[in-house]
Design an enzyme around this catalytic site. Structure first.
Site, PDB file in Angstrom:
ATOM      1  N   HIS A  29     209.920  34.129  29.747  1.00 31.89           N
ATOM      2  CA  HIS A  29     210.517  34.439  31.078  1.00 31.89           C
ATOM      3  C   HIS A  29     209.296  34.971  31.847  1.00 31.89           C
ATOM      4  O   HIS A  29     208.997  34.336  32.973  1.00 31.89           O
ATOM      5  CB  HIS A  29     211.477  35.567  30.767  1.00 31.89           C
ATOM      6  N   GLU A  30     208.748  35.987  31.494  1.00 31.32           N
ATOM      7  CA  GLU A  30     207.467  36.672  32.271  1.00 31.32           C
ATOM      8  C   GLU A  30     206.394  35.656  32.673  1.00 31.32           C
ATOM      9  O   GLU A  30     205.815  35.766  33.605  1.00 31.32           O
ATOM     10  CB  GLU A  30     206.952  37.785  31.726  1.00 31.32           C
ATOM     11  N   GLU A  68     214.170  34.835  39.673  1.00 33.01           N
ATOM     12  CA  GLU A  68     214.711  35.476  38.237  1.00 33.01           C
ATOM     13  C   GLU A  68     215.320  34.289  37.715  1.00 33.01           C
ATOM     14  O   GLU A  68     215.556  34.022  36.201  1.00 33.01           O
ATOM     15  CB  GLU A  68     215.543  36.667  38.763  1.00 33.01           C
TER      16      GLU A  68
HETATM   17 ZN    ZN Z   1     211.924  37.984  35.885  1.00 33.47          ZN
END
Ligand code: ZN
Length: 947
Positions: free
Chosen positions: A381-382, A404
């Site tokens: 994710h990051e 996000e």
């Molecule tokens: Zn994030």
């Protein structure tokens, strides 16, 4: 006007929280300082300088910012929060012939809006390029926000390092800046610190110089330049240095300056720096685009040393995959990750990801599946953000969901399942449990919000970092990806990134990229999913043979939307799952329901289901008979319905029962039908559903007992079948199911399982650590304390305090919070008053609130000590939200709702008002569901002689 200018221009007019767009930062640091201005020559050597002193837990800084004036003005407005003190402010300008006195200014500080306004006597002309220099300083914050301290233990001694957390609006707590995502600028950062410590930042180190305090005073190294600049600036302002940042002397010992390379343009919330005694592991990957070798590293504090190998491995594996998927080379010369104890989750700072140990560290000698999976998911994710978010950035926080949602779908699903080495993890089914279920639950309340929500002040922005922003956004993007096909979806993303490199964007820009890749009108398809609150329930009625009637309405968990709440019509991909004559599974992905109701031709003599694969963000309601028939079919081995379909069925049945659109006993029937399920993820979904049901009866002794016996009957046979110890050749799924079944059987007091775990606990305590495999450590610790007394609790506390590994930490917290003894429960509450690691406080509190024996005690405590709790956490990130939701969210009476509502009326809830509204609504939903379901559930349990 491009999106960036548009967003800024809009901002100025709309809100006092927004900065005007007429003066923008171009560069923080010295690169472009015009040296002919001799009177500010000292400034020419200044960057964004940060001097950190971990002994006094304070920092000082000076920043030079190159500005650009796009419209004549006599004001320069930027952000600075009250956490930092500004000392000297110098403005100089080269492209406009102003006398010094013309530039003399007044300065306004506005703590409420966290803004500083500098007024000039004569206006700054359009096109002029002033340069602003500001001296500032402050304490390293203890709140895990801004530039803050983070603690760790070495041989029982407390030590500190310093790290940053700037998203969304906390860069202004560390240095004066234009703290909005559309004000992108390049950064030249220099850190000054004690010599033995390590400095890291977004960019690689360009040079490092060490010196003593005496050498610095004698004119050696950059510090000498800095300190003379400080005194110069201070004198120039004509005032004595203020308060606690007057001491520019270095202090004893040896110091050093670490100068970093200049960054590409980026938003303030992605700037990062850290200082401490960091240990490092290093590897590299080769860019598939340029062939360059890019170093990847993971830094930890000494207590985390030796536990970062898996994180490092994920980083080096995922980086080249992303380069291929996006067809854009990673633009920075390195990627670092730093693990710090006092941190909220993880943060994607460009080139320097920072996160807490729970999501990055794992003891390589005791790997467990959940930790392995969590680290892979979080880091993937990051790393997605390193492109999506960091290279191309949302223009404003109302598009945070896009950032996000996208990173979540890549981290939890697309990269993990398709490209990384772990297809057997079945991320597609896991995604439903970890993302879509949560999204649908939250978004079925009136207190929900559209994922694209107009916001302007920091209290609203930080509350946007909620499950809707992550989970609903990710689920909506997943629906789109299923509709257009994943390959086309990713192609559209790549087109979008290439078009907006180093710029800012909105959702429409992404839709245009996907439209270009697919030829479909994505804007109109997606609009209502992101700009409207809620989502639909599709009701299926069977007409004459071969035709079904379908209708959409807004789904509300209390079951009764008023006409004005039911006006939105969504574009719903129906994804009709059918079987052909050979009983092959076919999903008709592209059929859309874009009106209120319609008829569809369908062979209803064969099994079918809408929302095939459960990729849609909606619920489906069939007739009772059809629902039963689908569930029966889905329970068969070799049916056309897969794990994802069963998970979707359980989730929909639960929600329809909560909303009183069907009986709660139908949920129990479905679970009974699925009880021979062999898959962990199917069971995880069922367990989540049963837990929600059990929770509404937690104060009803008779029903609690009946449901406890029902759960024993579900889990005991699985434990019997699978045993307690993982075998090397077993699949992840079997191991996961074993862990779940043991934990659940133990939690509902299944006697054989409890006995086995207690004997393993005994052996563990006698020194045989191998008696408890890592996967069942949590269950065993909880049983030990629940069925034990003070001695076991004290042992658990010792384990918590002495262990550096997150794999032992979390189970130990679970153990400490599992007592039934009111005295021990009160001691845990007292214990949380200590300065715990940020991540641990939330774990203690939430775990305690999940213990039904502790719940009322915790509620009383919260009411009695509310002001002190607010004093401690009110300015923090989202701890108040977690406290409100976890403490009160399981209550099931109107009296409880009214009491909480009255109590909070006179409190300052600005930072967590969304959580308050959501929790009050949830209590009322629970109350209604409990009342409606009591007799039904009682009858069902009675029939099975469970009560
Ligand atoms: Zn994030």
């Amino acid at each position: 006007m491009n999106a960036q200018e548009g967003a800024v221009a809009m901002s100025a007019a709309s809100s006092p929280y927004r900065l005007p767009g007429n003066v923008r930062p171009v560069h923080y640091g010295r690169d472009s300082v015009d040296e002919e201005f001799a009177y500010d020559a000292e400034c020419c050597l200044l960057d964004l300088n940060i001097k950190t002193d971990l002994e006094s837990l304070s920092f000082q800084g000076v920043v030079v910012v190159d500005l650009e004036v796009s419209e004549e003005t006599s004001e320069i407005v930027f952000n600075a929060a009250e956490d930092i003190k500004l000392n000297a402010i110098v403005l100089h300008i080269q492209s406009q012939s102003l006398e010094k006195e013309d530039l003399q200014f007044g300065t306004d500080l506005d703590p409420q809006y966290e803004r500083v306004t500098i007024r000039t006597r004569k206006p700054l002309l359009e096109g002029s390029k002033p340069q602003l220099t500001i001296v500032f300083g402050g304490k390293l914050s203890g709140s895990s926000l801004g530039y803050h301290s983070s603690s760790y233990q070495v041989n029982g001694t407390q030590k500190y390092c310093s790290v940053t957390q700037f998203e969304p609006t906390f860069a202004r707590r560390a240095f004066p800046c234009w703290d909005e995502p559309a004000f992108k600028a390049s950064y030249k950062i220099t850190m000054v610190s004690r010599e033995e410590t390590v400095n890291i930042s977004n960019m690689p180190v360009a040079s490092e110089t060490a010196y003593t305090s005496a050498q610095a005073t004698g004119g050696y190294g950059i510090w000498s330049t800095l300190s003379s600049a400080f005194s110069y600036l201070t004198l120039r302002k004509g005032a004595e240095p203020q308060s606690d940042i007057k001491a520019f002397s270095l202090g004893d010992g040896r110091w050093k300056s670490t100068e970093f390379e200049t960054s590409p343009v980026m938003s303030t919330y992605l700037v990062a720096f850290a200082n401490g005694d960091f240990k490092v592991v290093e590897d590299s990957y080769t860019s598939p685009i340029s062939g360059k070798v890019i170093p990847v590293r993971v830094y930890t504090t000494p207590d985390g040393e030796g536990q970062a190998e898996w994180s490092l491995n994920v980083s080096k594996t995922v980086m080249p995959l992303y380069e291929k998927v996006f067809d854009v080379e990673f633009p920075l010369p390195k990627l670092d990750t730093l693990v710090a104890n006092d941190y909220h989750g993880a943060m994607e700072n460009w080139g320097l990801i920072i996160g807490q140990p729970n999501v990055y560290l794992m003891d390589p000698n005791k790997p467990d599946f959940n930790t392995t999976q969590r680290i892979a998911e979080v880091q993937t994710h990051e790393i997605a953000h390193q492109w999506f978010g960091n290279i191309v950035t949302m223009s404003w926080w109302d598009n945070l969901w896009l950032n996000e949602g996208f990173a979540t779908i890549m981290g939890a699903l697309i990269i993990l399942d398709n490209f990384l080495v772990k297809p057997e993890w079945n991320s597609s089914a896991r995604f439903l449990i970890s993302q879509t279920s949560d999204a649908l639950a939250l978004d079925s309340r009136r207190s929900s919000h559209p994922i694209q929500n107009p916001v302007d002040n920091p209290n609203e922005i930080k509350q946007l970092l909620d499950q809707l922003t992550y989970a609903k956004a990710a689920s909506v993007l997943r629906m789109l990806s299923a509709y257009v096909g994943e390959e086309q979806f990713l192609k559209g993303v790549s087109l979008y990134l290439k078009k907006h490199l180093y710029g800012n964007s909105t959702a429409n820009d992404l839709w245009d990229g996907i439209a270009e890749a697919t030829g479909l009108d994505i804007r109109s398809l997606m609009d209502n999913w992101i700009t409207r609150i809620g989502y639909p329930v599709v009701t299926v009625t069977e007409k004459e043979s071969g035709v079904i009637h379908i209708r959409q309405d807004r789904f509300l968990v209390d079951g009764s939307p008023a006409p004005e709440e039911n006006e939105t019509l969504w574009n719903i991909p129906l994804s009709i799952l059918t079987s052909d004559n050979t009983f092959e599974r076919t999903i008709t992905q592209r059929t859309l329901l874009n009106q209120r109701e319609t008829d569809i031709k369908l062979d209803t003599t064969k099994p079918f289901k809408l929302n095939g694969g459960s990729t849609g963000v909606y619920r489906v309601r069939y007739s009772t008979e059809r629902a039963q028939a689908i569930a029966k079919e889905a329970a068969k081995e070799g049916s056309i319905f897969k794990t994802e379909d069963r998970i979707g069925l359980v989730s929909d049945t639960l929600a329809l029962a909560q909303a009183s659109l069907s009986d709660t006993s139908s949920l129990l029937n479905v679970i009974e039908l699925f009880k021979d399920d062999k898959e962990n993820l199917g069971w995880t979904a069922m367990n989540d559903a049963i837990t929600k049901l059990v929770n509404i009866f937690w104060e009803d002794e008779e029903l609690s007992e009946g449901l406890r016996i029902f759960q024993q009957s579900l889990y005991a046979p699985i434990v019997e079948r699978l045993g307690y110890d993982n075998q090397d050749d077993e699949s992840v799924d079997v191991k996961g199911l074993r862990t779940l079944a043991i934990a659940r059987a133990a939690a509902v007091g299944e006697p054989k399982v409890v006995k086995e775990l207690l004997s393993r606990w005994k052996a563990y305590n006698e020194g045989d650590e191998s008696a408890i495999p890592a996967d069942i450590l949590g269950a065993t610790f909880r049983v030990a304390v629940e069925h034990g007394g003070r001695a076991e609790w004290e042992t658990m506390k010792k384990i918590y305090e002495s262990s550096a590994s997150p794999a032992t930490h979390l189970p130990a917290i679970g153990g400490m919070c599992s007592s039934k003894d009111p005295e021990l429960i009160k001691e845990v509450i007292e214990y949380t008053k200590k300065p715990l690691r940020t991540q641990d406080f939330d774990s203690f509190w939430i775990t305690l609130a999940n213990n039904s024996f502790a719940r009322r005690i915790l509620i009383d405590y919260t009411y009695e000590n509310f002001d002190a709790i607010f004093e401690r956490f009110g300015r923090g990130f989202n701890t108040m939200r977690n406290i409100i939701e976890s403490t009160f969210g399981k209550l099931t009476t109107e009296e409880d709702a009214t009491k909480l509502e009255d109590f909070l009326k006179n409190k300052d809830t600005a930072g967590y008002n969304m959580a308050v509204a959501q929790t009050l609504e949830l209590i009322r939903v629970n109350t209604k569901w409990r009342r409606n379901a009591t007799e039904d559930v009682k009858g069902w349990l009675d029939e099975r002689k469970m009560i």
